[in-house]
Design a protein around this motif. Sequence first.
Motif, mmCIF file in Angstrom:
data_model
loop_
_atom_site.group_PDB
_atom_site.id
_atom_site.type_symbol
_atom_site.label_atom_id
_atom_site.label_comp_id
_atom_site.label_asym_id
_atom_site.label_seq_id
_atom_site.Cartn_x
_atom_site.Cartn_y
_atom_site.Cartn_z
ATOM 1 N N ASP A 1 12.799 -19.010 49.350
ATOM 2 C CA ASP A 1 13.599 -18.434 50.432
ATOM 3 C C ASP A 1 15.006 -18.142 49.926
ATOM 4 O OD1 ASP A 1 14.983 -17.765 52.746
ATOM 5 O OD2 ASP A 1 14.231 -19.461 53.903
ATOM 6 N N CYS A 2 15.327 -16.872 49.763
ATOM 7 C CA CYS A 2 16.630 -16.474 49.216
ATOM 8 C C CYS A 2 17.801 -16.836 50.125
ATOM 9 C CB CYS A 2 16.643 -14.976 48.941
ATOM 10 S SG CYS A 2 15.584 -14.501 47.563
ATOM 11 N N SER A 3 17.536 -17.063 51.409
ATOM 12 C CA SER A 3 18.622 -17.392 52.329
ATOM 13 C C SER A 3 18.888 -18.900 52.405
ATOM 14 C CB SER A 3 18.314 -16.859 53.730
ATOM 15 O OG SER A 3 17.228 -17.570 54.297
ATOM 16 N N MET A 4 18.237 -19.680 51.527
ATOM 17 C CA MET A 4 18.410 -21.130 51.504
ATOM 18 C C MET A 4 18.734 -21.577 50.080
ATOM 19 S SD MET A 4 17.602 -22.294 54.658
ATOM 20 C CE MET A 4 17.168 -24.014 54.462
ATOM 21 N N TYR A 5 19.344 -22.751 49.959
ATOM 22 C CA TYR A 5 19.594 -23.350 48.642
ATOM 23 C C TYR A 5 19.562 -24.864 48.776
ATOM 24 C CZ TYR A 5 24.403 -23.986 50.313
ATOM 25 O OH TYR A 5 25.506 -24.352 51.032
ATOM 26 N N TYR A 6 19.390 -25.531 47.641
ATOM 27 C CA TYR A 6 19.362 -26.988 47.590
ATOM 28 C C TYR A 6 20.672 -27.502 47.024
ATOM 29 C CZ TYR A 6 14.308 -26.522 48.137
ATOM 30 O OH TYR A 6 13.054 -26.218 48.594
ATOM 31 N N GLU A 7 21.118 -28.647 47.539
ATOM 32 C CA GLU A 7 22.283 -29.327 46.986
ATOM 33 C C GLU A 7 21.860 -30.730 46.593
ATOM 34 O OE1 GLU A 7 26.891 -30.576 47.989
ATOM 35 O OE2 GLU A 7 25.672 -29.675 49.558
ATOM 36 N N CYS A 8 22.054 -31.067 45.330
ATOM 37 C CA CYS A 8 21.734 -32.403 44.822
ATOM 38 C C CYS A 8 23.038 -33.156 44.601
ATOM 39 C CB CYS A 8 20.945 -32.303 43.519
ATOM 40 S SG CYS A 8 19.340 -31.501 43.709
ATOM 41 N N VAL A 9 23.149 -34.342 45.178
ATOM 42 C CA VAL A 9 24.337 -35.181 45.091
ATOM 43 C C VAL A 9 23.880 -36.580 44.695
ATOM 44 C CG1 VAL A 9 26.323 -36.111 46.350
ATOM 45 C CG2 VAL A 9 25.461 -33.835 46.917
ATOM 46 N N LEU A 10 24.519 -37.172 43.687
ATOM 47 C CA LEU A 10 24.143 -38.525 43.252
ATOM 48 C C LEU A 10 24.246 -39.513 44.408
ATOM 49 C CD1 LEU A 10 25.820 -38.846 39.742
ATOM 50 C CD2 LEU A 10 23.395 -38.689 40.257
ATOM 51 N N GLY A 11 23.220 -40.317 44.567
ATOM 52 C CA GLY A 11 23.242 -41.356 45.590
ATOM 53 C C GLY A 11 22.933 -40.857 46.990
ATOM 54 N N PRO B 1 23.989 -16.855 58.759
ATOM 55 C CA PRO B 1 23.087 -15.852 59.318
ATOM 56 C C PRO B 1 23.634 -14.436 59.083
ATOM 57 C CG PRO B 1 23.718 -17.489 60.976
ATOM 58 C CD PRO B 1 24.545 -17.749 59.755
ATOM 59 N N GLY B 2 22.770 -13.468 59.207
ATOM 60 C CA GLY B 2 23.202 -12.081 59.097
ATOM 61 C C GLY B 2 22.770 -11.407 57.815
ATOM 62 N N GLY B 3 21.998 -12.100 56.990
ATOM 63 C CA GLY B 3 21.467 -11.449 55.801
ATOM 64 C C GLY B 3 22.048 -11.902 54.481
#
Length: 198
Positions: A82-92, A102-104
């Motif tokens: 899904d190009c409109s989403m991303y993951y964030e990885c944070v220690l702990g 929203p909006g593209g």
Amino acid sequence: YSDPADCSMYYECVLGHPMYHRPCAPGGTVYDPATQRCMWPHEVSGPCGLHRSQADLPAGQVPDNVAFCAGKLPGLYSDPADCSMYYECVLGHPMYHRPCAPGGTVYDPATQRCMWPHEVSRPCGAVIGSQTARFSCEGKAPGHYPDPDSCSRYYECTPVSSSPFLRDCPPGGLVFDAGKQFCNWPWSVSGPCGTYGH
């Protein structure tokens, strides 16, 4: 109260009035009975949400939000599905699955920001090629124009680019309303894509 048959709907009860069956905002939000609000699925626990606690998992199963970040450095990562989403990885912390505005807008891994598709490289960048070859912004004012091949898509012409941008309406059955210049429910749209007046 949540609608057990449809996570994107809920019931509102007001003394002296009939029961209201209300929709959450288009774009994928679901009703969260814990907060009594419509929220993104990754923020909601239970059958309508994607948020899971350790207590919800069978013994020995690693939660998805931990497995994605396992072995990765802290940072932002694109969602390949899904190009409109991303993951964030944070220690702990658990992995965060975040939406772009929203909006593209789409996530750009090169800049680690959500940007307009015409500013982003493929695969999430602007659609260029055969789909837009039949439509041209030449001689057209900036604005939105219906896609003759799909009621749930439209073209956007902007002063910054001579090429059109092919946009999708949010999921959930919305269609492009050429008269109002935005995506709307079919029952509110007249013409070939809507049922208003039929």
